[in-house]
Design a protein around this motif. Structure first.
Motif, PDB file in Angstrom:
ATOM      1  N   GLY A 149     -66.147   8.514 -29.551  1.00  9.67           N
ATOM      2  CA  GLY A 149     -64.798   8.948 -29.916  1.00  9.67           C
ATOM      3  C   GLY A 149     -63.771   8.489 -28.891  1.00  9.67           C
ATOM      4  N   ILE A 150     -64.086   8.736 -27.612  1.00 14.41           N
ATOM      5  CA  ILE A 150     -63.170   8.302 -26.551  1.00 14.41           C
ATOM      6  C   ILE A 150     -62.991   6.785 -26.600  1.00 14.41           C
ATOM      7  N   GLY A 151     -64.112   6.086 -26.805  1.00 15.41           N
ATOM      8  CA  GLY A 151     -64.052   4.625 -26.878  1.00 15.41           C
ATOM      9  C   GLY A 151     -63.143   4.157 -27.997  1.00 15.41           C
ATOM     10  N   LEU A 152     -63.222   4.835 -29.146  1.00 13.78           N
ATOM     11  CA  LEU A 152     -62.365   4.457 -30.271  1.00 13.78           C
ATOM     12  C   LEU A 152     -60.894   4.660 -29.932  1.00 13.78           C
ATOM     13  N   VAL A 160     -70.192   0.771 -19.561  1.00 12.94           N
ATOM     14  CA  VAL A 160     -71.533   0.427 -19.116  1.00 12.94           C
ATOM     15  C   VAL A 160     -72.537   1.523 -19.509  1.00 12.94           C
ATOM     16  N   GLN A 161     -72.032   2.725 -19.800  1.00 15.23           N
ATOM     17  CA  GLN A 161     -72.921   3.762 -20.346  1.00 15.23           C
ATOM     18  C   GLN A 161     -72.992   3.483 -21.831  1.00 15.23           C
ATOM     19  N   HIS A 162     -74.139   3.032 -22.267  1.00 19.48           N
ATOM     20  CA  HIS A 162     -74.215   2.604 -23.662  1.00 19.48           C
ATOM     21  C   HIS A 162     -74.099   3.767 -24.617  1.00 19.48           C
ATOM     22  N   PHE A 163     -73.252   3.605 -25.613  1.00 20.42           N
ATOM     23  CA  PHE A 163     -73.139   4.610 -26.659  1.00 20.42           C
ATOM     24  C   PHE A 163     -72.951   3.857 -27.964  1.00 20.42           C
ATOM     25  N   LYS A 164     -72.942   4.596 -29.057  1.00 25.15           N
ATOM     26  CA  LYS A 164     -72.810   3.945 -30.356  1.00 25.15           C
ATOM     27  C   LYS A 164     -71.510   3.167 -30.413  1.00 25.15           C
ATOM     28  N   LEU A 213     -66.811  -2.242 -29.532  1.00 26.67           N
ATOM     29  CA  LEU A 213     -65.512  -1.876 -28.962  1.00 26.67           C
ATOM     30  C   LEU A 213     -65.190  -2.745 -27.749  1.00 26.67           C
ATOM     31  N   ARG A 214     -66.221  -3.021 -26.959  1.00 26.44           N
ATOM     32  CA  ARG A 214     -66.004  -3.862 -25.780  1.00 26.44           C
ATOM     33  C   ARG A 214     -65.567  -5.269 -26.212  1.00 26.44           C
ATOM     34  N   SER A 266     -77.546  15.587 -25.980  1.00 28.00           N
ATOM     35  CA  SER A 266     -77.220  14.231 -25.562  1.00 28.00           C
ATOM     36  C   SER A 266     -76.682  13.433 -26.748  1.00 28.00           C
ATOM     37  N   GLN A 267     -77.183  13.769 -27.935  1.00 25.63           N
ATOM     38  CA  GLN A 267     -76.672  13.138 -29.147  1.00 25.63           C
ATOM     39  C   GLN A 267     -75.173  13.381 -29.263  1.00 25.63           C
ATOM     40  N   ARG A 268     -74.784  14.666 -29.018  1.00 26.20           N
ATOM     41  CA  ARG A 268     -73.386  15.014 -29.149  1.00 26.20           C
ATOM     42  C   ARG A 268     -72.572  14.290 -28.086  1.00 26.20           C
ATOM     43  N   LYS A 269     -73.155  14.152 -26.933  1.00 24.92           N
ATOM     44  CA  LYS A 269     -72.448  13.516 -25.837  1.00 24.92           C
ATOM     45  C   LYS A 269     -72.135  12.054 -26.155  1.00 24.92           C
ATOM     46  N   THR A 270     -73.119  11.349 -26.744  1.00 25.06           N
ATOM     47  CA  THR A 270     -72.815   9.946 -27.006  1.00 25.06           C
ATOM     48  C   THR A 270     -71.761   9.803 -28.103  1.00 25.06           C
TER      49      THR A 270
END
Lengths: 272, 327
Positions: free
Chosen positions: A11-14, B129-133, B138-139, A2-6
């Motif tokens: 990455g996608i968010g960036l 909405v799925q919280h990640f680092k 970014l939002r 799950s760590q890798r998933k977040t």
């Protein structure tokens, strides 16, 4: 796992954020690009070697426009607070008869297209001889923020604890005193929120400036850029440098006052 | 003007309005003071804004209506005494060859902009909405296009879409597509301003849909997951139906605020070339202020038609909002 998933999501968010903000990057990039490189094909993806010529041009040519925008911005903030804060207090705490109707009118007022307001103002200002003056522009710009201000103040001041106002009344304070010495000080957050947006909208306004102040002696930065685009089509680094400077208030607002922006944004729309 | 900036305004508006209209707070004043005196005080505080509304909203609206019903010349615009001409200005507009294209462009601009803004905004909201680092940071960065002055966004897009030196054409070139005259070819001008407008409107849709998603209780997802629903099913069977009220609000506000977009189009194309990106908003402005000899009457008539379109959607919005408050 799950760590890798977040991290994957980060990455996608960036990447998505990078795509979204590419025009902003491009504006900054072009603002540092030398005039001789500006029409190069393919264009320079990084401003290397860069130049500060564009910003020098801003300093020399746009200083007055920026000063005018600052004056108009602060004028709009003052006028907006002066009108909206007492109205918010009344709607939130004094139960005026017909207050609901007034709130409704304010909501509709926000929906009126700017060109219609501009046209009406043009006719009025022409007769009052305030066309091409800063006070005229400030009044017009305040229409962008006053309904918003009233609604923010109403929402916020409804939440002030009753005890506070009761205590003030026992001390013999009238409405005016309660408003000024009790309600206003505790409403600091909403004052900041309304001021920030009033300033930003006045600073960003183009349509009122172009219609009501186009021939004025003091022009705001939005018209500075507009005339720049029209006049010297070659100096895109200077145009983009001006655009970067014109973006400073919005950027500051996001960095310094993000929680106030959030206060303004999340106050509502969505009823849950 | 600041339609994007204003987008922020409607955010808070409904709630503020709702609070004011439907839930008068338990004010302590009412009980102890005489009602008449307390009403007087209440309206004393409201007086400035009421006068302001009358002078700076009601009167400009009245002027706009008056302009559209009289035969104004430059002279009578200044000195008054324009003869009453009934609906002549509206008839002039209806028979103007610009009318049909302008109406069509207004509709295409609005519908296409909103469709893309909404779909992209919703997809991003589901993602964020799925919280990640870094998700909060970014939002927040996604708000930037919304906060920038429109003249900044519009001129940046103008340069990016420049036929000879724009980065968009250069990118297309590198994958073997020939240059497109984005702003100067009649068939592309409307597309160009729509692209810029979508970019500006995504943050508004993202923020509204995000707050809608946040309001959905995680328990519901858990239940759906227990029932064996996969991600796709969860979205279409659970999330999307629950988002319907927020969706309605977002789309209607989008309609109201996209119909009147002026700045972006005017700055990027001035409604051209040859009227290829003219909408009601730019046409009205063109008539009143864009020519040497202003046509104030027909210009105001176009503006009034625009306001009717806007208010129709506005009232639908208010009805939905009220229904949601009741339920």
């Amino acid at each position: 796992m799950s760590q890798r998933k977040t991290w994957l999501k980060t990455g996608i968010g960036l990447v998505l954020t990078g795509l979204m903000l590419f025009p902003v990057y491009w504006m900054v990039n072009v603002s540092f690009t030398r005039d001789r490189d500006i029409r190069k094909s393919p264009p320079n993806w990084f401003p290397v070697p860069g130049t500060l010529e564009g910003y020098r041009a801003v300093l020399h040519q746009q200083g007055q426009y920026i000063a005018t925008s600052v004056v108009v911005g602060f004028g709009t903030v003052a006028l907006t607070l002066l009108l909206a804060a007492p109205a918010g207090y009344s709607l939130a705490r004094l139960r005026p008869r017909g207050g609901g109707a007034l709130s409704f009118v304010l909501l509709i007022a926000q929906m009126i297209p700017g060109i219609i307001m501009a046209m009406g103002f043009y006719a009025i200002f022409l007769n009052l001889k305030v066309l091409n003056t800063l006070p005229g522009l400030i009044v017009a710009d305040s229409t962008l923020a006053v309904p918003f201000g009233v609604l923010i103040f109403t929402a916020f001041m409804s939440g002030i604890p009753d005890e506070l106002l009761q205590a003030a009344r026992i001390d013999g304070a009238g409405h005016l005193r309660s408003f000024w010495s009790v309600v206003m000080p505790v409403s600091r957050n909403s004052i900041v929120t309304v001021s920030l947006f009033a300033f930003l909208w006045a600073w960003s306004d183009f349509i009122f400036a172009n219609t009501l102040d186009g021939g004025g002696r003091h022009l705001p930065i939005t018209l500075g850029i507009y005339h720049y685009i029209g006049n010297n089509n070659q100096q895109w680094s200077a145009i983009m440098a001006t655009a970067v400077v014109a973006s400073i208030p919005a950027t500051l607002l996001l960095i310094v006052a993000q929680r106030y922006v959030a206060a303004g944004v999340t106050a509502g729309a969505v009823k849950d | 003007m600041s339609d994007r900036a204003r987008a922020k305004a409607h955010q808070s508006r409904p709630d503020g309005g709702g609070a004011a209209a439907t839930a008068p707070p338990p004010s302590a004043q009412g009980g102890t003071r005489k009602p008449a005196a307390s009403q007087l005080a209440a309206w004393a505080f409201l007086a400035p804004v009421t006068i302001y509304l009358l002078v700076f909203y009601a009167y400009p609206l009245y002027r706009s209506l008056d302009l559209s019903l009289r035969n104004y010349t430059v002279r009578s615009f200044v000195h008054g005494h324009a003869p009453f001409s009934g609906f002549k200005n509206y008839r002039i507009d209806l028979h103007d060859p610009t009318f049909t294209p302008a109406l069509l462009h207004t509709l295409i601009f609005t519908v296409v902009s909103i469709a893309f803004q909404f779909v992209i905004g919703l997809a991003l909201a589901v993602f964020f909405v799925q919280h990640f680092k870094l998700s909060a940071t970014l939002r927040a960065l996604f708000l930037v296009p919304w906060l920038l002055p429109l003249i900044v966004s519009a001129s940046t897009w103008s340069w990016m879409l420049n036929s000879d030196s724009g980065v968009v054409n250069s990118a297309l070139h590198s994958v073997g597509i020939t240059s497109v005259n984005w702003l100067t070819a009649p068939k592309w001008a409307l597309v160009s301003v729509i692209i810029a407008n979508i970019w500006i409107g995504i943050p508004f849709n993202l923020v509204l849909m995000y707050s809608g998603l946040q309001a959905i209780s995680p328990d519901i997802y858990e239940a759906a997951a227990l029932d064996g629903a996969n991600g796709w099913q969860r979205f279409w069977r659970v999330t999307f139906p629950l988002l319907r009220p927020v969706t309605a609000v977002t789309l209607l506000l989008g309609l109201v605020y996209t119909l009147k977009v002026f700045d972006i189009i005017w700055i990027m194309t001035r409604g051209g070339p040859a009227g290829a990106s003219t909408t009601f908003a730019t046409w009205s402005y063109q008539l009143s202020f864009g020519n040497l000899l202003p046509a104030f009457g027909p210009g105001a008539a176009v503006a009034n038609m625009l306001i009717v379109m806007t208010l129709i959607f506005g009232f639908v919005y208010f009805r939905i909002q009220r229904k949601q408050l009741e339920s």
